[in-house]
Design a protein around this motif. Sequence first.
Motif, PDB file in Angstrom:
ATOM      1  N   ASN A 237      28.486   6.052 -31.273  1.00 26.24           N
ATOM      2  CA  ASN A 237      28.730   7.303 -31.975  1.00 26.24           C
ATOM      3  C   ASN A 237      30.214   7.674 -31.997  1.00 26.24           C
ATOM      4  N   ALA A 238      30.575   8.874 -31.611  1.00 28.42           N
ATOM      5  CA  ALA A 238      31.953   9.356 -31.773  1.00 28.42           C
ATOM      6  C   ALA A 238      32.943   8.661 -30.845  1.00 28.42           C
ATOM      7  N   TYR A 239      32.438   7.918 -29.864  1.00 29.22           N
ATOM      8  CA  TYR A 239      33.324   7.198 -28.945  1.00 29.22           C
ATOM      9  C   TYR A 239      33.397   5.715 -29.300  1.00 29.22           C
ATOM     10  N   SER A 240      33.054   5.389 -30.539  1.00 33.80           N
ATOM     11  CA  SER A 240      33.125   4.003 -31.008  1.00 33.80           C
ATOM     12  C   SER A 240      34.569   3.500 -31.011  1.00 33.80           C
ATOM     13  N   THR A 241      34.710   2.224 -30.732  1.00 30.65           N
ATOM     14  CA  THR A 241      36.018   1.558 -30.761  1.00 30.65           C
ATOM     15  C   THR A 241      36.027   0.581 -31.940  1.00 30.65           C
ATOM     16  N   ASP A 242      36.926  -0.393 -31.890  1.00 24.39           N
ATOM     17  CA  ASP A 242      36.985  -1.421 -32.931  1.00 24.39           C
ATOM     18  C   ASP A 242      36.082  -2.608 -32.602  1.00 24.39           C
ATOM     19  N   LEU A 243      35.080  -2.394 -31.750  1.00 29.60           N
ATOM     20  CA  LEU A 243      34.189  -3.471 -31.331  1.00 29.60           C
ATOM     21  C   LEU A 243      33.550  -4.172 -32.529  1.00 29.60           C
ATOM     22  N   TRP A 244      33.059  -3.373 -33.502  1.00 33.31           N
ATOM     23  CA  TRP A 244      32.565  -3.964 -34.745  1.00 33.31           C
ATOM     24  C   TRP A 244      33.468  -3.513 -35.884  1.00 33.31           C
ATOM     25  N   PRO A 245      33.998  -4.418 -36.662  1.00 34.86           N
ATOM     26  CA  PRO A 245      34.993  -4.070 -37.695  1.00 34.86           C
ATOM     27  C   PRO A 245      34.506  -2.973 -38.640  1.00 34.86           C
ATOM     28  N   GLY A 246      35.341  -1.939 -38.765  1.00 35.18           N
ATOM     29  CA  GLY A 246      35.104  -0.889 -39.746  1.00 35.18           C
ATOM     30  C   GLY A 246      34.163   0.215 -39.308  1.00 35.18           C
ATOM     31  N   LEU A 247      33.445   0.040 -38.187  1.00 32.41           N
ATOM     32  CA  LEU A 247      32.421   1.022 -37.823  1.00 32.41           C
ATOM     33  C   LEU A 247      33.025   2.390 -37.501  1.00 32.41           C
ATOM     34  N   LYS A 248      34.104   2.424 -36.742  1.00 34.03           N
ATOM     35  CA  LYS A 248      34.654   3.727 -36.365  1.00 34.03           C
ATOM     36  C   LYS A 248      35.395   4.401 -37.522  1.00 34.03           C
ATOM     37  N   GLN A 249      35.595   3.673 -38.614  1.00 32.58           N
ATOM     38  CA  GLN A 249      36.213   4.270 -39.803  1.00 32.58           C
ATOM     39  C   GLN A 249      35.173   4.887 -40.743  1.00 32.58           C
ATOM     40  N   THR A 250      33.906   4.891 -40.351  1.00 36.30           N
ATOM     41  CA  THR A 250      32.856   5.481 -41.195  1.00 36.30           C
ATOM     42  C   THR A 250      32.638   6.960 -40.908  1.00 36.30           C
ATOM     43  N   PHE A 251      33.317   7.485 -39.890  1.00 33.06           N
ATOM     44  CA  PHE A 251      33.157   8.902 -39.517  1.00 33.06           C
ATOM     45  C   PHE A 251      34.485   9.440 -39.017  1.00 33.06           C
ATOM     46  N   LEU A 252      34.562  10.751 -38.896  1.00 31.69           N
ATOM     47  CA  LEU A 252      35.724  11.399 -38.294  1.00 31.69           C
ATOM     48  C   LEU A 252      35.317  11.968 -36.935  1.00 31.69           C
ATOM     49  N   PRO A 253      36.092  11.706 -35.884  1.00 30.56           N
ATOM     50  CA  PRO A 253      35.738  12.167 -34.533  1.00 30.56           C
ATOM     51  C   PRO A 253      36.195  13.607 -34.296  1.00 30.56           C
ATOM     52  N   MET A 254      35.436  14.548 -34.793  1.00 33.29           N
ATOM     53  CA  MET A 254      35.777  15.956 -34.587  1.00 33.29           C
ATOM     54  C   MET A 254      35.460  16.381 -33.149  1.00 33.29           C
ATOM     55  N   ILE A 255      36.012  17.513 -32.756  1.00 32.05           N
ATOM     56  CA  ILE A 255      35.882  17.983 -31.372  1.00 32.05           C
ATOM     57  C   ILE A 255      35.077  19.279 -31.329  1.00 32.05           C
ATOM     58  N   SER A 256      34.158  19.336 -30.390  1.00 30.42           N
ATOM     59  CA  SER A 256      33.449  20.581 -30.099  1.00 30.42           C
ATOM     60  C   SER A 256      33.895  21.058 -28.720  1.00 30.42           C
ATOM     61  N   ILE A 257      34.261  22.337 -28.619  1.00 34.72           N
ATOM     62  CA  ILE A 257      34.652  22.902 -27.331  1.00 34.72           C
ATOM     63  C   ILE A 257      33.684  24.021 -26.965  1.00 34.72           C
ATOM     64  N   ALA A 258      33.497  24.233 -25.674  1.00 34.35           N
ATOM     65  CA  ALA A 258      32.484  25.207 -25.256  1.00 34.35           C
ATOM     66  C   ALA A 258      32.874  25.870 -23.943  1.00 34.35           C
ATOM     67  N   ILE A 259      32.242  27.012 -23.690  1.00 32.88           N
ATOM     68  CA  ILE A 259      32.395  27.721 -22.424  1.00 32.88           C
ATOM     69  C   ILE A 259      31.018  28.064 -21.875  1.00 32.88           C
ATOM     70  N   ALA A 260      30.973  28.230 -20.565  1.00 27.24           N
ATOM     71  CA  ALA A 260      29.786  28.773 -19.897  1.00 27.24           C
ATOM     72  C   ALA A 260      30.211  30.040 -19.184  1.00 27.24           C
ATOM     73  N   THR A 261      29.557  31.150 -19.500  1.00 31.46           N
ATOM     74  CA  THR A 261      29.865  32.405 -18.817  1.00 31.46           C
ATOM     75  C   THR A 261      29.211  32.426 -17.442  1.00 31.46           C
ATOM     76  N   GLU A 262      29.545  33.442 -16.676  1.00 30.22           N
ATOM     77  CA  GLU A 262      28.774  33.712 -15.472  1.00 30.22           C
ATOM     78  C   GLU A 262      27.357  34.113 -15.905  1.00 30.22           C
ATOM     79  N   PRO A 263      26.350  34.014 -15.029  1.00 25.63           N
ATOM     80  CA  PRO A 263      25.006  34.450 -15.409  1.00 25.63           C
ATOM     81  C   PRO A 263      25.011  35.912 -15.860  1.00 25.63           C
TER      82      PRO A 263
END
Length: 430
Positions: A237-263
């Motif tokens: 998935n998003a952590y793909s390398t060049d292991l298979w030619p062209g595979l990581k160029q089929t998507f853009l590795p966007m970033i999701s950020i998150a927080i956890a509040t206190e209970p």
Amino acid sequence: MMKPKEEVHWRTTAPRGPDCSSLETNLTVDTVIVGGGLTGCRTALGLAESGMSVALLDAKEIGWGASGRSGGQCNPIWRETPAQLIKRFGEAQAQRLIKTTLNSADALFSDIAKYNIDCDAVQAGWVQAAHNRSARRSLEKLGAAWSAVGAKIETLEGDAVKQATGSPAYNFALRHAAGGHVQPLSLTRGYAKNAQEKGAQLFSDSPVTSIERQGKQWRVTSPSGSVTAEKVVLTTNAYSTDLWPGLKQTFLPMISIAIATEPLSKELQEVILPGKVTIADSRLAIYFSRYDRDGRLIFGCVGSADAVGMLGGHKRLREGLHTVFPQLKNTKIERTWSGRIAVTPEMMPHLHEPAPGIIAGLGFSGRGIAMTSVMGRTITDKILGASDDQLAFPVSPIKKIPMHKVMAATLPFGAPAMSIRDKISTIIDI
């Protein structure tokens, strides 16, 4: 206010993962899987359950990547209408995908029950909220179109939205009854443990360095060992390398950020996302939120890099939290973390077969909790002999995104740019 700890929150509440070691030998199996996230582990489970010999290799540990970092929301609907899917894929393929989509959430929670996976599963519905009038019109069309083919969707307006979410930020929303949330790392580890119990061999700290054809089989090599198999499944998935030619160029590795509040207090929990419903909105830098098992509110949005604070990430998270839930302005933030999301141009997953015996499934574009399990079952079906015209996802050729390197390099600036556009579109509400 004290700076929150940078740590993936799910690691603090997940049960222990399966016992794994690095690959230190040369194996021969029916199928080798590269990538120990949700898709890979669900595929390993399906194949092992069918009696096939399976080896799964992960460069880090089971669930280290997106599957152990996501918001854990089960959002069981696409961003396109059924009619748009038919136009994109053709009638027969689209109808299979539509049927699978309608059943995807129930299938996931059934999986969890069947395999007795302890992952804090809650199927209390998902609220999809519009942040402005233009988004409202889009959601109205989306909801009507999916309701027409059998989805259980309720329309919420005005006070009904506030009562359902505890947020004053929205005046229109769709409530999807089948939606819910899970502890994503626990789910991943649960699939992995079940696969291991059924005979799958799981290996951590075993990065794959090459895939080479050897007669009718493939040899997958890691630093201290190798696996030879007839089938190779790539689920990096998003952590793909060049292991298979062209595979990581089929998507853009966007970033999701998150927080956890206190209970949160019992009183706040009765108002904010009552009944443990989950929510996501229509912003480009999407805001999403749900509870964990201990009453912490998990809140996330689009980020810029693996370091959460880059280009104003911490500020964007706090502003988002206080915009959606102003009641929480004095609430402590305990943790913050990030993870990569594989986003395809179509905002739909890809299933590829770039060579005989090589199968890749990736690109879940923010729908991973519901659809990774679908993909895992689909890949299992394909390996067990199902024809392509029986599969939920179409098998498509690898197609590189034009100017991928340039686009990937500019992604860090996308989050602040999207946030600015979201603010403007909220002010200029047309």
